[in-house]
Design an enzyme around this catalytic site. Structure first.
Site, PDB file in Angstrom:
ATOM      1  N   GLU D 208       0.865  -1.195   0.000  1.00 34.43           N
ATOM      2  CA  GLU D 208       0.000   0.000   0.000  1.00 34.43           C
ATOM      3  C   GLU D 208       0.886   1.224   0.000  1.00 34.43           C
ATOM      4  O   GLU D 208       2.057   1.148   0.364  1.00 34.43           O
ATOM      5  CB  GLU D 208      -0.806   0.068   1.303  1.00 34.43           C
ATOM      6  CG  GLU D 208      -1.813  -1.007   1.505  1.00 34.43           C
ATOM      7  CD  GLU D 208      -2.476  -0.878   2.879  1.00 34.43           C
ATOM      8  OE1 GLU D 208      -2.287   0.170   3.532  1.00 34.43           O
ATOM      9  OE2 GLU D 208      -3.155  -1.819   3.272  1.00 34.43           O
ATOM     10  N   HIS D 246       5.833  20.038   7.727  1.00 33.41           N
ATOM     11  CA  HIS D 246       7.165  20.591   7.666  1.00 33.41           C
ATOM     12  C   HIS D 246       8.223  19.688   8.327  1.00 33.41           C
ATOM     13  O   HIS D 246       9.170  19.226   7.679  1.00 33.41           O
ATOM     14  CB  HIS D 246       7.014  21.945   8.366  1.00 33.41           C
ATOM     15  CG  HIS D 246       8.258  22.671   8.635  1.00 33.41           C
ATOM     16  ND1 HIS D 246       8.483  23.275   9.835  1.00 33.41           N
ATOM     17  CD2 HIS D 246       9.332  22.885   7.869  1.00 33.41           C
ATOM     18  CE1 HIS D 246       9.663  23.865   9.795  1.00 33.41           C
ATOM     19  NE2 HIS D 246      10.187  23.650   8.617  1.00 33.41           N
TER      20      HIS D 246
END
Lengths: 303, 409, 409, 303
Positions: D208, D246
């Site tokens: 997956e 981030h």
């Protein structure tokens, strides 16, 4: 003996006051102190001993290390010991006192899993007179010989060593398992080591009131130790008192195998007497008893 | 460091161990502002055990009863200790009382879980039924369930009581405890559990890393044995705490290291002497131990011992690897100089001269082992301190001084 | 679950990680009661990164400046997200900015410590200097020192910065975090350290055992990938959250299990279909998974998918080991009955009949694998649902429905 | 194969809804479910399986146990697994989903130290068709044969097994390493087991998007696996999105060895293609590719 003059040793916490005292003392005695560790002091030297921020920086330069002597503040000692074990060191001597007991429980589990020998905490460490010093035993009180000295005290160990030395009885080793509540190695462990040590002829065990390690030692000597043993117990005149109060009584009565009075001087002296181990009433009696045992031993060998 | 019941229960509450609604009572009139519904229980908050048997726990049905009960309890010493605080607590209907504890066992070198089906004030019964589990590896809740089965608990109680033990263990680990005890843990007719009394002992060595606990500072009664036996590490510059032994003793004992202190005291007793007090100025294994600190501690220690005017002779027995005998002798000289100045200034202040006898310096008998002994002897030769090489001779000499000299009247 | 900066810093403060004095600002006028001395920094509290580069961080010298800056920031979206709260903070004089993080790495299956000498807003520079240490065994502070040495720190900073990493790790462990990041850690000219910005992500699976964190409930923007990829376990009866994909899609996809949902969606796309939304009604590995729950979730899930009036066809692909196809068919029948009742009641209420078209049921294409399939077919035979054995045929059929039928206008 | 019909198995959390489903399913398939564990339910039975409060109560009655299947609530799973390991069980299959990742880190360290094989969490477990079921795979979708099926999905694994069965391709094993963030065993571990398994001729790996376990598997197959492998990746049409924002980008770029795009379907498909492993575009292609590989394999043996 597992400790020889060729053993390579590091001192952790070398820039702490205790380390500054301990490391040069060891080096002067001839111990190979190959490095000191003190985070933030990397690159400096102490009496010719190079100091590193971490053990793993030192290893490529000094090769494998046999023993670590720990002089850090007590709350940093567990980490220092784990750092030493992670670096493959299998003899760890904790000098510093006041290490929290649960830190020691953690460390002992780790030491058992990695077959690491722990000494201390709150211990002057190990001296093999004439061979190596791993700690802060005053070397001038010891002299090489055949008496193995085991205790859990600091200065009282020196006192007994000095008493033996003055009586002309040298020592094969002086070791204190340490005076804190939870210590890394037990009397039986050291009795076994000394029973197998060729240089040791007689063992002197110096105990104190509190805990049940003397009772356990007496039991172990009776079961498993062939060499003659002399015992001495400090604290006979100390006032009796409750330990942990109500709950303490319940707990001690359940966990200790040595009766309800465990921890008192009487309990300890009786345990040794039951095991037919001579008990010195005062330090000055220790050399007398040792000499008697050596004589008996020699007769037995001769006969 | 022991905590009082109400402090222990505050920790229990934070950890999710069920405790009854309660209120701290600092003086009887606080009961007028009580926020708990009656009936209540009032409990003496003392460090000593056994308060229940001597009347330190009382029930009250209304404010008048409660104020009277509180006055009685505040004036009732428990084994010599008066409570500063009481705890007012709701009443609880119990069907069964269990004993539970987590304690550190020094000989096994592991924490142990303890449990008994017979909790409550009858300690003997609790002990007879006590079961324990050693936490040999890192704790996981199955250790607590193992205790439940050993105790003989069944069904839903296995889970509800083991959940309590789990939380006790977490409290123990998070706060570096020597002991956490719930006695009794009440089990209600519907199977609910409640910590009805609790005891927590924080390890003294670890206290500095638990500032919130250290701030509770209970000032537990000093225990002379405690000082020797627990070998409480003092910080290198902490104030000297002299332990008093016999009110009619005349010898003060000052050594470095607990074992040496005990051995020296034993010798004094064996020689027919009676120690008044003793002081261990610390072993050499403190990480911040430096030669100059030992000298300083010796000086302060002598001052502290000499505070006890009963003390006629001070026996100093120091065996040092890291500090030279010379440095030790210097510290003794400094102490003696300081003492004589004090005597002089007091005599000057009081012209009758009587105080000079009272403030007289005790005789010092000094026995040192270590480097530079000759120099030390040299230093002490001009003082009243007697320096003797052999420990047993030093002891006999100290004892004989107390026999020679008459007690000042 | 992500925390906002001010929430992360509250955790830092509790753990003893130094943070600047700060104050939460809910509306510009809060600045009039500011307790911090000027100058201050005002920072947009958003989950998105990069606020510094787009004006979400502003300095202010006085109240007038500050109120104006706050108004600007409240009206400035950061990557589409408007702040609900600002943080007012003291200014700090930095000489150096470091990057520090503790994160869970799924491929190494261990926590890692990360550090860079180049912290601050220039992410590229931070990455170029990034060093890491894998916490392969139980953490001890020497892992943190190892990172310090890799980063190239020297002298006193080794101890001060590794103490921060130690506390970050404890925070990470105690609170089941996926990530704790300090960027930058400011180092002052005198060598003091200060966490100037912080990011904390709590692991969703562990959130239920940290009620205080769960209560912060940040309602982070929903992320469709998130739903599939993180495989967030829903409690067995939690409400169904449908993920929207394409605003012009016409197929709704409902499967059990994330992998199967993705595979089915892939097939729809490969066959030229455009999914509107999808729903995973949960795999069979939830500990409280019971047959009747799957049926209930299916029914609720169909309702939820059909809410989107764009959806013309719902493709149901369920592969079940524990629930029989018959039970699944029953749930579909119940859904259809409920839907037709709703349509009827709306048409009755509004006589113009227009709503019946709007509220029209989507076509169901059903593909089931499991036991009692024949019985399931029997159940569905009298409904409008089309049941097909082969997955690819079912997919083509569903896609072709959207092509056949015109979009309602 | 390490799992045989003679393996003795216990189910922990047997009285939880998942355990009530799982244990009888296993027993019906012929698995020797010798005991169930559910604290508070000791003394009861479930479909003839005796239930105990703790594993250590069961051991004296049932003897040594080969495998534990865990169906407890997720926050109780670590403790159940540690209880099983402490009792000497060296195969632990975690079915329950939602176990906190740091619990898994703890468990994985313990499993490595004790050489315990962990499967899961969030996994239907293991089926060896015709032999043994350790988990909740629907037995009727499987048939004995020579295709080894490895995945990290639940129902998608069943889908692929059913596709193979319908195509006349039986399976030597079906195993899901589990779908949670941190799982107990890796694809390479299972590839190695199947490479050494006599009954397995071809391996089908079902992956997956997310994480880098497929990239790692592709790399490992190229280096160390002799048997032919077919791959399939689900999630090609899933929308791209940030993972941990981030910081996540920074972290992934440092730790992953497989490039910045790691986790995407493209990254995974490309990794397999680079390793010359055929990738099925859709489940129905898997049997086709398997048949081709068997043919090639047979030709090679014949040639």
């Amino acid at each position: 003996m597992i400790f020889t003059p060729t053993s390579k040793v590091i001192v952790q916490g070398i820039m702490e006051p205790l380390g500054v005292t301990c490391a040069p003392l060891m080096k002067e005695y001839g111990t190979q102190v190959v490095a000191g560790i003190s985070p933030g002091f990397g690159g400096q030297t102490l009496k010719g001993i190079p100091v590193f921020d971490m053990l793993e920086q030192a290893l490529p330069l000094i090769g494998s290390v046999d023993a670590a002597v720990i002089c850090t503040p007590p709350y940093a000692a567990l980490d220092a010991a784990l750092e030493a074990i992670a670096a493959g060191i299998r003899q760890v001597i904790l000098i510093s006192q006041g290490i929290p007991p649960l830190d020691m429980v953690h460390l002992i589990r780790k030491a058992e899993a990695t077959e690491t020998l722990l000494v201390g905490p709150n211990s002057p460490g190990i001296i093999v007179p004439g061979q190596i010093l791993l700690g802060i035993h005053p070397p001038n009180l010891y002299t090489p010989g055949s008496v193995g000295l085991i205790s859990r005290s600091g200065t009282l160990t020196y006192e007994v060593a000095w008493t033996l030395t003055q009586a002309g009885l040298g020592q094969s080793i002086g070791v204190s398992v340490g005076g804190d509540m939870i210590v890394g190695s037990s009397f039986p462990q050291w009795l076994q080591i000394l029973d197998e040590d060729d240089r040791t002829e007689v063992i002197v065990l110096v105990g104190e009131i509190g805990g049940d390690s003397e009772e356990a030692a007496a039991h172990y000597i009776e079961e498993a130790i062939d060499k003659p043993v002399v015992a001495y117990i400090a604290g006979r005149s100390a006032p009796r008192g409750r330990r942990m109060g109500h709950a303490g009584a319940i707990i001690d009565s359940q966990i200790a195998d040595f009766g309800p009075d465990v921890g008192s001087a009487d309990s300890k002296v009786n345990a040794f007497k039951r095991a037919k181990i001579p008990v010195a009433d005062r330090p000055s009696e220790i050399p007398t008893l040792v000499n008697e045992l050596i004589k008996t031993s020699a007769q037995r060998s001769a006969g | 460091m022991d905590l009082l019941e109400y402090q222990a229960k505050e920790l229990f509450r934070e950890m999710g161990i069920p405790v009854l609604p309660s209120q701290r009572i600092d003086r009887p009139r606080d009961l007028k502002g009580l926020e708990l519904p009656y009936p209540i229980v009032l409990k003496s908050q003392v460090y000593m055990g056994g308060r229940g048997r001597v009347g330190g726990v009382r029930f009250a049905e209304n404010t008048i009863d409660a104020v009277a009960a509180a006055q009685t309890i505040f004036n009732l010493p428990i084994m010599g200790e008066y409570p500063k605080v009481l705890l007012a607590e709701a009443k609880y209907d119990v069907q069964q009382e269990l004993y539970l504890a987590v304690a550190l066992n020094r000989s096994i070198r592991r924490p142990v879980l303890l449990g008994s089906l017979k909790g409550g004030i009858d300690v003997r019964a609790a002990i007879d039924e006590m079961k324990y589990v050693v936490v040999d590896q890192e704790f996981s809740p199955f250790f607590a369930r193992r205790l439940m089965l050993k105790m003989g608990l069944q069904g839903a109680l296995i889970n509800s009581v083991s959940a309590i033990v789990e939380k006790m263990y977490r409290l123990f680990l998070d706060n570096d405890l020597d002991l956490v005890e719930i006695n009794p843990l009440g089990v209600s007719p519907t199977g609910e559990v409640m910590a009805l009394d609790g005891k927590v002992t924080v390890n003294d060595d670890a206290l500095a890393r638990h500032p919130a606990l250290a701030a509770l500072n209970p000032k537990a009664p000093a225990d002379p044995l405690h000082a020797l036996d627990k070998l409480t590490p003092q910080t290198a510059r902490s104030p000297e705490v002299v332990s008093t032994l016999n009110s009619d003793g005349q010898i003060g004992i000052l050594c470095n290291g607990a074992g040496l202190t005990m051995a020296t005291m034993d010798l004094v007793c064996q020689s027919g002497g009676k120690p008044a007090n003793f002081l261990d100025i610390g072993s050499e294994t403190h990480y911040s131990c430096m030669p100059d600190i030992l000298g300083e501690r010796l000086e302060n220690g002598l001052e502290a011992i000499a505070q006890n005017k009963q003390v006629r002779v001070v026996l100093i027995n120091l065996v040092s690897g890291t500090v030279s005998c010379e440095q030790i002798a210097d510290a003794i000289v400094r102490f003696l100089q300081h003492q004589s100045r004090k005597v002089r200034s007091i005599s000057e202040a009081r012209e009758d001269g009587l105080v000079s006898r009272v403030a007289r310096n005790p005789q010092l008998v000094v026995r040192l082992v270590g480097s530079h002994l000759a120099e030390a002897k040299e230093r002490l030769s001009t003082t009243q301190a007697l320096i003797i090489d052999d420990l047993e001779i030093a002891v006999s000499q100290a004892v004989s001084f107390t026999k020679q000299t008459k007690k000042p009247t």
